[in-house]
Every structure is written in structure tokens, then in C-alpha cells.
Design a protein around this motif. Structure first.
Motif, PDB file in Angstrom:
ATOM      1  N   THR A 243      29.310  48.901  82.969  1.00 46.28           N
ATOM      2  CA  THR A 243      28.294  48.576  82.222  1.00 46.28           C
ATOM      3  C   THR A 243      27.468  47.939  83.359  1.00 46.28           C
ATOM      4  N   THR A 244      28.167  47.378  84.023  1.00 42.95           N
ATOM      5  CA  THR A 244      26.629  46.492  85.040  1.00 42.95           C
ATOM      6  C   THR A 244      26.939  47.477  85.961  1.00 42.95           C
ATOM      7  N   LEU A 245      27.415  48.021  86.411  1.00 39.75           N
ATOM      8  CA  LEU A 245      26.448  49.199  87.291  1.00 39.75           C
ATOM      9  C   LEU A 245      25.499  49.883  86.807  1.00 39.75           C
ATOM     10  N   ALA A 246      25.933  50.597  85.534  1.00 39.32           N
ATOM     11  CA  ALA A 246      25.124  51.088  85.060  1.00 39.32           C
ATOM     12  C   ALA A 246      23.716  50.537  84.767  1.00 39.32           C
ATOM     13  N   LYS A 247      24.046  49.913  84.361  1.00 41.54           N
ATOM     14  CA  LYS A 247      22.187  48.131  83.658  1.00 41.54           C
ATOM     15  C   LYS A 247      21.886  48.364  84.990  1.00 41.54           C
ATOM     16  N   THR A 248      22.566  48.309  86.286  1.00 42.29           N
ATOM     17  CA  THR A 248      21.807  47.865  87.421  1.00 42.29           C
ATOM     18  C   THR A 248      21.516  49.160  87.436  1.00 42.29           C
ATOM     19  N   VAL A 249      21.532  50.539  88.009  1.00 43.41           N
ATOM     20  CA  VAL A 249      20.850  51.396  88.026  1.00 43.41           C
ATOM     21  C   VAL A 249      20.077  51.657  87.220  1.00 43.41           C
ATOM     22  N   ASP A 250      19.767  51.845  86.083  1.00 39.26           N
ATOM     23  CA  ASP A 250      18.794  51.506  85.221  1.00 39.26           C
ATOM     24  C   ASP A 250      17.378  51.078  86.136  1.00 39.26           C
ATOM     25  N   GLU A 251      17.884  50.229  85.852  1.00 29.82           N
ATOM     26  CA  GLU A 251      16.545  48.871  86.328  1.00 29.82           C
ATOM     27  C   GLU A 251      16.403  48.862  87.915  1.00 29.82           C
ATOM     28  N   LEU A 252      17.126  49.763  88.245  1.00 26.71           N
ATOM     29  CA  LEU A 252      16.058  49.788  90.515  1.00 26.71           C
ATOM     30  C   LEU A 252      15.991  51.477  89.398  1.00 26.71           C
ATOM     31  N   LEU A 253      15.643  51.829  88.860  1.00 32.68           N
ATOM     32  CA  LEU A 253      15.397  53.657  88.711  1.00 32.68           C
ATOM     33  C   LEU A 253      14.181  53.083  87.693  1.00 32.68           C
ATOM     34  N   ALA A 254      13.704  52.355  87.036  1.00 35.19           N
ATOM     35  CA  ALA A 254      12.944  51.804  86.791  1.00 35.19           C
ATOM     36  C   ALA A 254      11.933  51.169  87.492  1.00 35.19           C
ATOM     37  N   LEU A 611      26.242  69.827  91.364  1.00 33.63           N
ATOM     38  CA  LEU A 611      25.016  68.933  91.520  1.00 33.63           C
ATOM     39  C   LEU A 611      23.938  69.941  91.047  1.00 33.63           C
ATOM     40  N   ALA A 612      23.811  71.037  91.351  1.00 29.87           N
ATOM     41  CA  ALA A 612      23.156  71.932  91.434  1.00 29.87           C
ATOM     42  C   ALA A 612      22.049  72.469  89.827  1.00 29.87           C
ATOM     43  N   LEU A 613      23.574  72.983  89.571  1.00 32.21           N
ATOM     44  CA  LEU A 613      23.623  72.942  87.660  1.00 32.21           C
ATOM     45  C   LEU A 613      23.143  71.529  87.417  1.00 32.21           C
ATOM     46  N   THR A 614      23.780  70.895  87.763  1.00 34.04           N
ATOM     47  CA  THR A 614      23.236  69.608  87.120  1.00 34.04           C
ATOM     48  C   THR A 614      21.923  69.085  86.746  1.00 34.04           C
ATOM     49  N   LEU A 615      21.336  69.205  87.535  1.00 31.71           N
ATOM     50  CA  LEU A 615      19.788  69.145  88.279  1.00 31.71           C
ATOM     51  C   LEU A 615      19.436  70.013  87.359  1.00 31.71           C
ATOM     52  N   ILE A 616      19.269  71.174  87.447  1.00 27.19           N
ATOM     53  CA  ILE A 616      18.567  72.664  86.262  1.00 27.19           C
ATOM     54  C   ILE A 616      18.778  71.845  84.676  1.00 27.19           C
ATOM     55  N   ASP A 617      20.446  71.534  84.430  1.00 27.29           N
ATOM     56  CA  ASP A 617      20.605  71.632  82.719  1.00 27.29           C
ATOM     57  C   ASP A 617      19.820  69.708  82.442  1.00 27.29           C
ATOM     58  N   SER A 618      19.799  69.434  82.907  1.00 24.20           N
ATOM     59  CA  SER A 618      19.132  68.036  82.928  1.00 24.20           C
ATOM     60  C   SER A 618      17.476  68.546  83.021  1.00 24.20           C
ATOM     61  N   GLY A 619      16.915  69.185  83.070  1.00 19.94           N
ATOM     62  CA  GLY A 619      16.005  69.852  83.096  1.00 19.94           C
ATOM     63  C   GLY A 619      15.086  68.753  84.135  1.00 19.94           C
ATOM     64  N   TRP A 620      15.799  69.179  85.427  1.00 20.52           N
ATOM     65  CA  TRP A 620      14.898  69.200  87.128  1.00 20.52           C
ATOM     66  C   TRP A 620      14.771  67.263  87.543  1.00 20.52           C
ATOM     67  N   SER A 621      15.700  66.656  86.799  1.00 18.28           N
ATOM     68  CA  SER A 621      15.544  65.313  86.527  1.00 18.28           C
ATOM     69  C   SER A 621      16.032  65.269  87.889  1.00 18.28           C
ATOM     70  N   THR A 622      15.419  63.955  89.106  1.00 16.91           N
ATOM     71  CA  THR A 622      15.701  63.643  89.567  1.00 16.91           C
ATOM     72  C   THR A 622      16.318  62.427  89.738  1.00 16.91           C
ATOM     73  N   LYS A 623      16.502  61.170  88.320  1.00 17.42           N
ATOM     74  CA  LYS A 623      17.098  60.215  88.033  1.00 17.42           C
ATOM     75  C   LYS A 623      17.950  60.401  87.604  1.00 17.42           C
ATOM     76  N   ASN A 624      18.726  61.554  86.734  1.00 21.68           N
ATOM     77  CA  ASN A 624      19.512  61.529  86.171  1.00 21.68           C
ATOM     78  C   ASN A 624      20.093  61.881  87.360  1.00 21.68           C
ATOM     79  N   LEU A 625      20.009  62.934  88.393  1.00 16.89           N
ATOM     80  CA  LEU A 625      21.106  63.152  89.276  1.00 16.89           C
ATOM     81  C   LEU A 625      21.251  62.298  90.244  1.00 16.89           C
ATOM     82  N   ILE A 626      20.821  61.045  90.301  1.00 17.11           N
ATOM     83  CA  ILE A 626      20.815  59.589  91.833  1.00 17.11           C
ATOM     84  C   ILE A 626      21.807  59.163  90.437  1.00 17.11           C
ATOM     85  N   ARG A 627      21.714  59.009  89.538  1.00 15.03           N
ATOM     86  CA  ARG A 627      22.700  58.113  88.389  1.00 15.03           C
ATOM     87  C   ARG A 627      24.507  58.906  88.042  1.00 15.03           C
TER      88      ARG A 627
END
Length: 847
Positions: A243-254, A611-627
Motif C-alpha cells: 500500500t505504501t509503495l503504491a501510494k507513493t508512486v501515485d503521488e510522484l506520478l501526479a 509490456l508492449a501489449l500492456t501499453l496498448i491495452d491501457s490506452g498507451w498510458s505511460t504512467k500505467n506502464l511505469i506503475r
């Protein structure tokens, strides 16, 4: 005994074959028949810079297909270039003095000048110099005299070329299931674990929370965490790591700092620069708009397919608001900010060179494919016929590039700029002019034009009277006058009739009459074939439902659609690999800009496809791929060394531990400003180049005007080609003239000297000392704790605290003996202590 000149060559890339012999003379060295192995970058440099120059300037007299072979010299193969002609070896790898080809192009020996009728441009000579210094990489092999040389005939089997792994669509044989593993946390880990297990490797332990939080902050924002952020992360991670890692990552991405960090990654790929480079080096005062566009795109998590389409064809896309239209127009600066030979006399040559630079950057940036290597001949290694190159070149030739630059005698290739929609964007650095000010500016313009005409007429009179020396003496006055007129005209054109500033950008637009490019024999603009190459794309990549290029369209919109099609196997893979490399420290494909047959194969092909398929399936989201990547256990591993593991996988390709990474130039500078409390996180308006305006670097614009002290983030520093700030250039900053998906990492004495002696380092250490001294409670152990949290994101060990206390006390004792005041002595002690922290290896590296 190996001669010194030879020993110097032994360690050049691709020349290890010299170790097998002890040649005496340069002639014996050059006769070696062994074929060295070259890096992708070396081959690309030869194919894009050296081969075209040899073809254009040398082959007519020094190739088997030439009119006649002069001086017994052939330059159309590596072997014969090393052998040389009647006067000796033309090329001696690594030795400029012994390379007669280089002597000839310098025109320093009147008995040896090539080409005989004219001297090559300085940029071409510089390319030959760099080529020989890097070991003269040359993949050409000698062909039989029977039949045409391979570089001039179509030998490409495109269908067979599609068998290469990179031209196969991404796919997964089975869906990853981390639940079946005791180690894996997410799907990324399952692929890493599979490869590691197959090699008999075991993973390093997880990194400590203190190490992980510093890694996260620098990787995602390029800045160190504050003490309270470190302590909050450590406390939370001990209780609930996921939870802590996910929360910190979201804060930094924002955070806004995310776009500044990740936008700079893309600016490397886009070869961002604020001047034209090369001999003239005219400023690009409006390039900063593209920089800000990129930063905003990453902060907004603009889908990567849209990001690509806007940069290639933004002017052709629909927009709902003036602001969106302006954004699309600015995005096309991607095609306009490259280097340009503005003093090129031949306009047709200039257009082909400009299209080549745009094509090369586009295909490497988005497809990791070196299409430009097929300009003079079929691609030597990849399934790209010469006709494909000219099919794509026609798209860029049918587009008009608008980059501005002031008119001047030495700058023959000035253009308009893109006018942005009114009220859609800022006109940074430009204030509204009154009617009186506009009249005064117009009057000054008239005076300058009249003076130019007077000088020009004086030159005509001197020439008519036969005074050639007097006419030449006046030419410098004409040059200065024309420069002044060009710059003044550019200033006037930046206002409307009412004195309101007009917002401009660099960019592109379709020509009124698009056309298919001729195929140029040997890439020579004055040697076209009769046939033309219909505008189109690479045959090796076929996509369904591709819209045709209309007669009155350049084809850029269709090119962008083709590149972002789900059936294009390269685009998503290439970008996913870049993201992985920027986070992990090395791409799954280490040759990040080359997915061709001379590039490296992926260490984990299934992971790359995932990773390539994940990128496409997420709507080409960079932040989602980083996460997805940074929440994996792979990312969390420590960088602890293990000798047994190292012996099995010395390059850590299978990721048995985390890569230890050095901070890049921007992060090092920004972190130094941050820990010394000097960093200004506000985005500056425009750029120092936009404030200076149109002009020519080294002529009417000097270094002191551009590289002034700044406390803003490094991404906002002026990036003038040939004049990159020292704080960046010393620490392996990307060459703004070249696309770069992965920076080199060097360790040289000048870096240590900079950290010890530069004004920036000393000023920052003093500012950090002032901050620590201003905190009254920071005495004894707490002083060391505060300093270590600032620089290392961790508390000091008891031993480090004791050493800190001992150092300051001993410094004060010496100072007392010198009769210095206690306050001054303490400040000096703190300053030297702070500088030692800022210049330490721990500060510069991420574990």
C-alpha cells in the motif's frame, strides 16, 4: 616492442584484432585483413555520415565503378581504403596523422588535396575526423568486379526479412500468473524469475526502505526526497509495503516534477536543441514551446499514440479549441528542431538533407529502425530497399519545415514560423509596443536597409574600378549590415499592426503541391533515377485498413496512423523498452535505438511483448506502464554484489540484482540545488534563448548572454548546440545534435575537478552550510543527521556522526590557531563538510 602509436589503437572499439600482431609500419597495420566487429552506433555513423560523403565526393575517381582510378586508390571497400594507393594507406584507424585521406581533405598539403577542385564543408571534414578517431568503422567488403556493386542494386528479400523477431507482432504464449511463485509479486516478476531460474541464478534480497525511497524519487521526479518524506515512507513500508509503495508512486506520478524528469528523457530522443548547430548556428528562440509541450504531455499522461501523432502530423489533426490547435501545432516542432546547414548553397541539396534528418530521427525515435542507412543503397543489414527510403522521404519533402532564423549573408535558408491561434498561448518575453515604439522600430529598420544599400553600392563601385582588395575589405561591413537587417526584420515581424506580440512556434505544414521523391543514384541530388518512389512506408511492416495518401496530402497523417497501428510490431515495443531502460538502467533490448538485425536481441522477449501489449491495452498510458514496473519486486531488489552470481551473469542481463545507477547530469545539478535550498521549482517563462532572440551564436550572441546562473531545474537551461552548460556537458549530457535513447556514462578527472572547484559547487556548498547554520537546534549529532538526510536520504551511522563531530572540532582548533573568529571558522567548517557530501560517490549514485 609495440610502437606507442600502435598501442594507442589497441583499446579502440572493434580493433582488438591488432593485439594478435605487432605491426611495424602504418602500411603493415592497414593491410590487416581481419574484419573487426563494430557497435550499432559506429555502423550507423558510417552509413549516415561517411559512406554518403565518399559516394558523393570520392567514388567518381576512386571506386571500381568510377570513371577512372586515380593514384591507384580505391575507397569503395574497407580493405582497399586500408591498403591505400600510390602514396600510402588512405585510412589508418585511430591515427589522423597517418591517414592520408584526412590530410587530403584538410587541404594543408598542396600536393595532396581531395577533392581536387573544392574543399569539403567543415562539417563533413569533422565527420571524417571523428570517424578515424573512433577506429574508422567500415562494414563494407570487397566485391567481385563482375556485376554491379551490391550497394547499387536491389538485393532485399522483404518477405524473408519479416522473419526477424522485431517484425513479428507481440504475443504471449501464456498469461503470467505470479500467484504460482513464492518470489514474484506481479506479472513482470514472473518473466524475470523464469529467465533467472533457467540460468541457475538467485535474486538479490529486497532493497531497504531507505534505498528504495531514494530510488523512487530520483527515477520518477529526478529529485531527492525530503526528510519527512523519507521517514513517512519507511514507517509505512514497514507496516504495509504494498500500500505504501503504491501510494507513493501515485503521488510522484501526479507531481509536476514527474513531467520535468520524464520530459527530459524524451527530449534526448527528440534531439532537442535551441539553435541550428553546424557552421552558422542560428538561434531557435521558439524551441522552448516544444520543451514545455513535452513536459505537459507527460504530466497529463497523454496517450503515447496521440503523442506520436501530434509530433508527426499535429497540424493535420482536428482540434476542438484554439488551445488544442496551438498544442498540436507546437508538437510538430519535433520535425523542425533538428540541426541544419543554413549556409548550404544548393537549395535542392538542403531539402534532401533536411528530409533525411527528419526521416532518420522519426524512424529511430519511434521504430528504432535505421531507415536513413538506405539513402544511397539498399540497407546493408535490414530488409529496407532504397525505394522504401525514398517513399518515406517523399512524405517529408512534401512538407514545409518552418523554423525561422534571421536572414543573413551566411544564413541562406531562413523560413517563416508557425503563427499560433490568438489568445491560445503566451507570448513569453514580448511586451505590447506603443504606436510610437512601432514607428521608431520601423524607422530604425529603414535606416539599416539604406545603410546596407550604400555599402553594397560602394562595393560595386570598387569592383568596377578594379579595386578588388578594397571590395573585399568592404564585404565584412555588408555581412554585419545584413545580419542587423535580418534580425531587426524578425523583431518587427513578431508584432501585429497594433503593436501586439504574435505567438510563434516552429513546426511543419503540407506543401501546396506534394510530390513523390525521385530515387537518387548513390544518394546524389544531381544524379536522379528516372523513376519516382510513390509516397508510402516500409514494406516489411504491413498493416490492414491503412488509408491511402491523397494526391494533395504529404502523407504525414497516414505515416502517424501507420506507426501507431496495433498491427505495427515496433512502436509499442520500442517505447516500452525505452521506459524499462529509463527505470531499470538498461533496456531489455540494450540497443534501444536499433531493433534491426545489427541490434541486440531482447534478454526477455516475452516480457518485452507483455509490456508492449500492456501499453496498448491501457490506452498507451505511460504512467500505467511505469506503475507496473516500479511496483514489481524486480524493481525493489538491492544492488548487492555477489561473486558467484556475477560469474554466471557479469552484465546482469538476467537481473539477479538491481543496476547501480549514476545520477544523470540534470539530476545531479538539481539535487545539488535542492539540498542547498536554492532550487526554484517554478517553471520559468520561455528560455534564455527566447530572451536573447534571433541571432547567430559566436557572432552577435555570445556565451555569456546565454549561460547565466539559474536556480531553475536543469530541463529549463538553454540547450544551444555547441554551447551546452558545463554543469551538464561534463556529466555525459546527451548531444543535442543527435538522437539518443541511452546516454553514455563516463568517469573522467574533469568531473571531480568541477565538483571541487567550480563556482556552482562552492556556492551550493556554502548555501547548504548557511541553511544548516541557520537551524539553531542543529548542533552535535543532529547536525550530521540533518546533513545526511539532505544528501543521502538516510541518517548517518554512529561512526559517521562521530567523524562529522571530530572533523568540525579539529577544523575549529586549526582556525583558532590562525586567530579566525568562531563564527567564520564554523561556517568554513560547515562549507567544506557540505562540499564533501555533495561531491561524494554516494550522493552521485543510486543503489
Amino acid at each position: 616492442m609495440i610502437p606507442a602509436s600502435t598501442r594507442a589503437l589497441l583499446f579502440l572499439p572493434g580493433l582488438t584484432f591488432l593485439l594478435m600482431a605487432q605491426p611495424g609500419s602504418a602500411q603493415e597495420m592497414s593491410m590487416s585483413s581481419a574484419t573487426p566487429e563494430y557497435s550499432d552506433e559506429q555502423i550507423n555513423f558510417f552509413e549516415s555520415k561517411i559512406r554518403p560523403a565518399l559516394v558523393e565526393h570520392c567514388y567518381k575517381c576512386h571506386s571500381e565503378d568510377g570513371d577512372k582510378i586515380k593514384g591507384g586508390l580505391l575507397l569503395d571497400t574497407r580493405e582497399m581504403s586500408l591498403v591505400g594507393g600510390d602514396t600510402g594507406p588512405a585510412v589508418v584507424p585511430g591515427d589522423l596523422d597517418e591517414s592520408l585521406l584526412y590530410t587530403a581533405v584538410l587541404y594543408t598539403d598542396t600536393d595532396l588535396e581531395m577533392p581536387p577542385k573544392y574543399k569539403l564543408d567543415p562539417d563533413v571534414i569533422a565527420d571524417f575526423k571523428l570517424w578515424i578517431e573512433m577506429g574508422a568503422p567500415d562494414p563494407r567488403e570487397r566485391k567481385s568486379k563482375s556485376g554491379a556493386p551490391a550497394e547499387y542494386t536491389n538485393t532485399i528479400d522483404v518477405e524473408a526479412g519479416r522473419e526477424h523477431w522485431a517484425y513479428q507482432l507481440p504475443s504471449l504464449s501464456e498469461k503470467p500468473n505470479p500467484a504460482t511463485s513464492d518470489w514474484a509479486i506481479n506479472a513482470v516478476d514472473t518473466f524475470i524469475e523464469k529467465g533467472r531460474d533457467a540460468a541457475g541464478l538467485t535474486p538479490a534480497p529486497d532493497a531497504e526502505a531507505l534505498t528504495l525511497v531514494r530510488r523512487l524519487y530520483f527515477d520518477l521526479t529526478g529529485l531527492p526526497p525530503r526528510r519527512e518524506q523519507v521517514e513517512a515512507f519507511v514507517t509505512g513500508y514497514e507496516a504495509d509495503p504494498e500500500t505504501t509503495l503504491a501510494k507513493t508512486v501515485d503521488e510522484l506520478l501526479a507531481s509536476d516534477q514527474f513531467g520535468e524528469r520524464w520530459g527530459r528523457h524524451w527530449l534526448d530522443v527528440a534531439r532537442y536543441g535551441e539553435s541550428s548547430g553546424k557552421e552558422v548556428n542560428a538561434t531557435f528562440p521558439h524551441a522552448w514551446r516544444y520543451r514545455d509541450y513535452v513536459i505537459d504531455a507527460f504530466n497529463a499522461d497523454k496517450p503515447f499514440d496521440e503523442f506520436l501523432q501530434e509530433q508527426i502530423a499535429g497540424d493535420l489533426l482536428d482540434a476542438e479549441t484554439p488551445e488544442e490547435k496551438a498544442e498540436h501545432l507546437v508538437a510538430t516542432s519535433f520535425l523542425a528542431i533538428g540541426t541544419k546547414g543554413l549556409n548550404e548553397v544548393n537549395s535542392r541539396q538542403f531539402r534532401f538533407d533536411l528530409a533525411d534528418e527528419q526521416l532518420d530521427t522519426t524512424t529511430q525515435a519511434f521504430l528504432a529502425t535505421t531507415v536513413a542507412c538506405a539513402r544511397c543503397h539498399d540497407h546493408k543489414f535490414d530488409p529496407i530497399p532504397m525505394a522504401d527510403y525514398y517513399s518515406m522521404a517523399g512524405i517529408f519533402l512534401s512538407s514545409e519545415t518552418l523554423y525561422g532564423t534571421a536572414e543573413a549573408l551566411q544564413s541562406r535558408r531562413t523560413t517563416e514560423l508557425v503563427s499560433l491561434p490568438a489568445a491560445s498561448t503566451t507570448t513569453t518575453g514580448t511586451e505590447t509596443k506603443t504606436l510610437g515604439e512601432m514607428i521608431e522600430m520601423s524607422f530604425q529598420m529603414t535606416l539599416l536597409e539604406e545603410r546596407l544599400e550604400e555599402i553594397t553600392e560602394e562595393v560595386r563601385e570598387l569592383r568596377r574600378s578594379g579595386d578588388a582588395d578594397g571590395a573585399r575589405a568592404k564585404l565584412n561591413q555588408i555581412l554585419r549590415a545584413r545580419n542587423q537587417v535580418g534580425i531587426q526584420r524578425r523583431i518587427l515581424d513578431s508584432y501585429d499592426d497594433d503593436g501586439n506580440p504574435i505567438a510563434f512556434s516552429m513546426g511543419v505544414r503540407d506543401r501546396e503541391e506534394p510530390f513523390d521523391s525521385q530515387i537518387l543514384i548513390r544518394g546524389e541530388e544531381d544524379n536522379p533515377a528516372t523513376e519516382r518512389a510513390p509516397r508510402g512506408f516500409l514494406q516489411v511492416i504491413q498493416t490492414n485498413n491503412q488509408s491511402a495518401i491523397g494526391t494533395h496530402e504529404s502523407g504525414r497523417r497516414q505515416l502517424a496512423e501507420w506507426m501507431t497501428s496495433p498491427e505495427n510490431p515496433l512502436t509499442a515495443r520500442v517505447y516500452a523498452n525505452r521506459v524499462w531502460g529509463w527505470l531499470i538502467g538498461e533496456g531489455l533490448v540494450t540497443s534501444v535505438d536499433n531493433f534491426g538485425t545489427t541490434g541486440e536481441k531482447p534478454s526477455h522477449p516475452e516480457l518485452l511483448d507483455y509490456l508492449a501489449l500492456t501499453l496498448i491495452d491501457s490506452g498507451w498510458s505511460t504512467k500505467n506502464l511505469i506503475r507496473e514496473i516500479v511496483t514489481s519486486r524486480t524493481y525493489r531488489m538491492s544492488s548487492d554484489y555477489n561473486e558467484a552470481q556475477f560469474q554466471k551473469d557479469p552484465e546482469n542481463r538476467l537481473l539477479w540484482r538491481a543496476h547501480r545507477k549514476r545520477l544523470d547530469a540534470e539530476s545531479l545539478r538539481d539535487a545539488t540545488l535542492a539540498v542547498s535550498q536554492q532550487l526554484d521549482l517554478k517553471r520559468p517563462e520561455g528560455s534564455m534563448v527566447s530572451q536573447v532572440g534571433d541571432g547567430f551564436v559566436g557572432r552577435n550572441i555570445q556565451e555569456a548572454q546565454l549561460n547565466t546562473p539559474s536556480s531553475h531545474r536543469s530541463v529549463y537551461l538553454p540547450i544551444v548546440r555547441g554551447l551546452v552548460p558545463e554543469s551538464l556537458s561534463l556529466f555525459d549530457f546527451s548531444d543535442p545534435s543527435l538522437l539518443s535513447g541511452k546516454r553514455e556514462v563516463t568517469t573522467v578527472p574533469s568531473q571531480a575537478l568541477y565538483l571541487m572547484n567550480s563556482d556552482f559547487a562552492i556556492r551550493s556548498a556554502a548555501a547548504m552550510a548557511d541553511y544548516l547554520a541557520g537551524e539553531q537546534e542543529l548542533r552535535g549529532p543532529e547536525l550530521a543527521t540533518a546533513a545526511f538526510y539532505l544528501c543521502y536520504s538516510r541518517p548517518p551511522t554512529p561512526e559517521e556522526s562521530a567523524h562529522t563531530k571530530d572533523y568540525i572540532e579539529r577544523f575549529l582548533e586549526v582556525a583558532r590557531a590562525e586567530n579566525l573568529s568562531v563564527e567564520k571558522s564554523r561556517r568554513m567548517a560547515l562549507t567544506t563538510f557540505c562540499q564533501s557530501l555533495i561531491s561524494s560517490a554516494e550522493f552521485r549514485y543510486l543503489n
